[in-house]
Write an enzyme that holds these catalytic residues in place. Structure first.
Site, PDB file in Angstrom:
ATOM      1  N   HIS A   1      -5.994  -0.267   6.493  1.00  0.00           N
ATOM      2  CA  HIS A   1      -6.071   0.431   7.780  1.00  0.00           C
ATOM      3  C   HIS A   1      -7.012  -0.263   8.755  1.00  0.00           C
ATOM      4  O   HIS A   1      -6.566  -0.787   9.754  1.00  0.00           O
ATOM      5  CB  HIS A   1      -6.395   1.920   7.623  1.00  0.00           C
ATOM      6  CG  HIS A   1      -5.385   2.629   6.774  1.00  0.00           C
ATOM      7  ND1 HIS A   1      -4.046   2.557   7.058  1.00  0.00           N
ATOM      8  CD2 HIS A   1      -5.504   3.365   5.635  1.00  0.00           C
ATOM      9  CE1 HIS A   1      -3.380   3.233   6.133  1.00  0.00           C
ATOM     10  NE2 HIS A   1      -4.232   3.726   5.264  1.00  0.00           N
TER      11      HIS A   1
ATOM     12  N   HIS B   1      -9.810   1.778   1.446  1.00  0.00           N
ATOM     13  CA  HIS B   1      -9.335   2.515   2.629  1.00  0.00           C
ATOM     14  C   HIS B   1     -10.485   2.620   3.631  1.00  0.00           C
ATOM     15  O   HIS B   1     -11.570   3.092   3.274  1.00  0.00           O
ATOM     16  CB  HIS B   1      -8.949   3.954   2.257  1.00  0.00           C
ATOM     17  CG  HIS B   1      -7.601   4.147   1.639  1.00  0.00           C
ATOM     18  ND1 HIS B   1      -7.264   3.706   0.394  1.00  0.00           N
ATOM     19  CD2 HIS B   1      -6.499   4.792   2.119  1.00  0.00           C
ATOM     20  CE1 HIS B   1      -6.016   4.056   0.114  1.00  0.00           C
ATOM     21  NE2 HIS B   1      -5.520   4.716   1.145  1.00  0.00           N
TER      22      HIS B   1
ATOM     23  N   HIS C   1       1.375   5.329  -2.124  1.00  0.00           N
ATOM     24  CA  HIS C   1       0.738   6.339  -2.981  1.00  0.00           C
ATOM     25  C   HIS C   1       1.826   7.013  -3.814  1.00  0.00           C
ATOM     26  O   HIS C   1       2.347   8.060  -3.431  1.00  0.00           O
ATOM     27  CB  HIS C   1       0.006   7.383  -2.128  1.00  0.00           C
ATOM     28  CG  HIS C   1      -1.182   6.855  -1.389  1.00  0.00           C
ATOM     29  ND1 HIS C   1      -2.473   6.929  -1.898  1.00  0.00           N
ATOM     30  CD2 HIS C   1      -1.301   6.246  -0.185  1.00  0.00           C
ATOM     31  CE1 HIS C   1      -3.320   6.386  -1.025  1.00  0.00           C
ATOM     32  NE2 HIS C   1      -2.636   5.960   0.019  1.00  0.00           N
TER      33      HIS C   1
ATOM     34  N   ASP D   1       2.040   3.216   3.009  1.00  0.00           N
ATOM     35  CA  ASP D   1       1.062   4.294   2.923  1.00  0.00           C
ATOM     36  C   ASP D   1       1.783   5.609   2.567  1.00  0.00           C
ATOM     37  O   ASP D   1       2.660   5.618   1.730  1.00  0.00           O
ATOM     38  CB  ASP D   1       0.224   4.397   4.194  1.00  0.00           C
ATOM     39  CG  ASP D   1      -1.103   5.128   3.937  1.00  0.00           C
ATOM     40  OD1 ASP D   1      -1.525   5.199   2.777  1.00  0.00           O
ATOM     41  OD2 ASP D   1      -1.710   5.637   4.899  1.00  0.00           O
TER      42      ASP D   1
ATOM     43  N   HIS E   1       0.849  -1.199   0.000  1.00  0.00           N
ATOM     44  CA  HIS E   1       0.000   0.000   0.000  1.00  0.00           C
ATOM     45  C   HIS E   1       0.879   1.242   0.000  1.00  0.00           C
ATOM     46  O   HIS E   1       1.507   1.578   1.005  1.00  0.00           O
ATOM     47  CB  HIS E   1      -0.891  -0.010   1.246  1.00  0.00           C
ATOM     48  CG  HIS E   1      -1.893   1.106   1.295  1.00  0.00           C
ATOM     49  ND1 HIS E   1      -3.248   0.875   1.414  1.00  0.00           N
ATOM     50  CD2 HIS E   1      -1.757   2.446   1.251  1.00  0.00           C
ATOM     51  CE1 HIS E   1      -3.898   2.032   1.444  1.00  0.00           C
ATOM     52  NE2 HIS E   1      -3.001   3.011   1.352  1.00  0.00           N
TER      53      HIS E   1
HETATM   54 ZN   LIG Z   1      -3.483   5.050   1.686  1.00  0.00          ZN
END
Ligand SMILES: [Zn+2]
Length: 399
Positions: A243, A211, A60, A297, A58
């Site tokens: 999460h 998410h 970005h 993340d 995960h």
């Molecule tokens: Zn994220």
């Protein structure tokens, strides 16, 4: 045929071995000195730990501001406020997605990540531009690492008209999975949010990665709704929730009901070992039969000034947050960022065995537990049999 002999490696189970690699795949694993070395380039590890490539479940790639001078964090108290701050920053900086992604990819490859799953923002303002950039980057770096792309509705779906159609188009344009975001907290309509994304997944035959920051019993209710839809569509093993803070924020009864529903539906849970918020209890989930995996993340972006894309350090952070001390527990933390993440991403040729892809990382440590505790720079990173990084940095010839 290109051949490499990796000599005197320490395998995760403690054995010493030589490994012969032919054409990017592991061809032979044997006692030191036993594999045929004729014609092979020899790399002597001198007893360093050799593990499969790390998998960042995960990240970005489109959000990071790496490559720019350090940007002061602009605080927002709620998820909605932080989304607004990020959009302001995006407009002001005009920093191209391709450059953001390339900067971060250089970092993660240096740390030994050989595959990752990135989410990409899709909203009415940016449309599919971020996705198009990441599809191009995915192709450009295919010899460095494997990339899965999740079409991520960062501003919501019900709350952001037009996004449902954009998500559908995103899958046609090359996204691998459809994402979601706080069906209650952002869209205030759990059924409609989930109807949209599960319909897209069903129509295109793709998985989902959602998410979910919504807390406590509300978040657990949403997890059970996701489980029911996953089971109804036969999507076991293809749905992840990222999460899922709620799992660390409810009583035993609520946790048990929810974990059982997740296990039965074949839903995986991603954690990055977040800061001072509740997090899913890793060992209890694994004991309940739920697949748990790890990701970085946010890395140096509008959401967080922290992060470096090092999944071995991430394993340490998760272990630290979970109070892991024994070797077995450190090995579990390691697995979240390695084998478990590979299984969730469906990377069938991940691992150290004959026939697997030679995606390998050498670490100056005597065991997996020591590697997690110390997370020293990676001595060597190999992607499909080719050395792509040494001593923590991507080789100049491949960057
Ligand atoms: Zn994220």
């Amino acid at each position: 045929m290109t051949a490499t002999l990796i000599a005197d490696a320490r395998l995760p189970d403690g054995r010493r071995a030589d490994i012969r690699i032919d054409d990017g795949r592991i061809a032979e694993i044997g006692k030191p000195g036993s594999p045929a070395a004729t014609g092979a380039e020899r790399i002597d590890l001198g007893g360093a730990l050799l593990v499969p490539g790390f998998v960042d479940g995960h990240i970005h790639l489109d959000k990071t501001l790496l490559g720019l001078p350090f940007q002061a964090h602009r605080p927002g108290d709620t998820v909605a406020e932080r989304i607004a701050r990020e959009k302001e920053l995006r407009r002001e900086l005009g920093y191209p997605v391709e450059e953001r992604a390339r900067q971060l990819i250089r970092r993660v490859v240096g740390h030994g990540t050989t595959a990752l799953r990135t989410h990409v923002d899709i909203d009415s303002e940016i449309g599919l531009a971020g996705l198009a950039a990441l599809v191009a980057v995915r192709e450009a770096v295919r010899d460095l690492l494997d990339i899965q792309i999740v079409a991520f509705p960062q501003s919501g779906i019900v709350a952001e008209p037009g996004t449902a159609d954009l998500l559908d188009q995103a899958i046609r344009d090359g996204a691998d999975l459809v994402g979601g975001l706080d069906p209650a907290g952002i869209d205030n309509d759990v059924s409609r949010h989930l109807d949209v994304i599960f319909a897209i997944a069903g129509r295109h035959g793709v998985g989902l990665d959602i998410h979910l920051h919504d807390p406590g019993p509300l978040g657990c209710f949403e997890l059970r709704q996701i489980a029911a839809r996953t089971a109804a569509l036969g999507l076991a093993g293809r749905v992840a929730v990222s999460h899922a803070f709620a799992l660390g924020d409810v009583d035993d009864g609520e946790f048990g009901r929810t974990a059982e529903a997740l296990a039965r539906a074949g839903i995986a849970i991603m954690t990055n070992g977040p800061g001072p918020v509740p997090m899913p209890p890793v060992k209890r989930l694994v004991a309940s039969g739920v697949a748990v995996f790890a990701g970085s993340d946010n890395i140096r972006d509008a959401w967080s000034p922290y992060g470096n894309g090092d999944m071995l350090e991430r394993a340490m952070l998760i272990g630290y947050r979970q109070g892991f001390l024994a070797d077995d527990d450190l090995e579990l933390a390691f697995d979240l960022a390695n084998g478990a993440a590979a299984r969730v991403l469906g990377l069938a040729d991940h691992g150290i065995r004959v026939g697997a892809a030679a995606d390998l990382v050498a670490i100056p440590a005597a065991s997996v537990a020591e590697a997690v505790a110390a997370h020293p720079p990676r001595a060597l990173v190999m992607k499909r049999g080719r050395v792509v990084a040494r001593d923590g940095a991507v080789s100049a010839s491949v960057a």
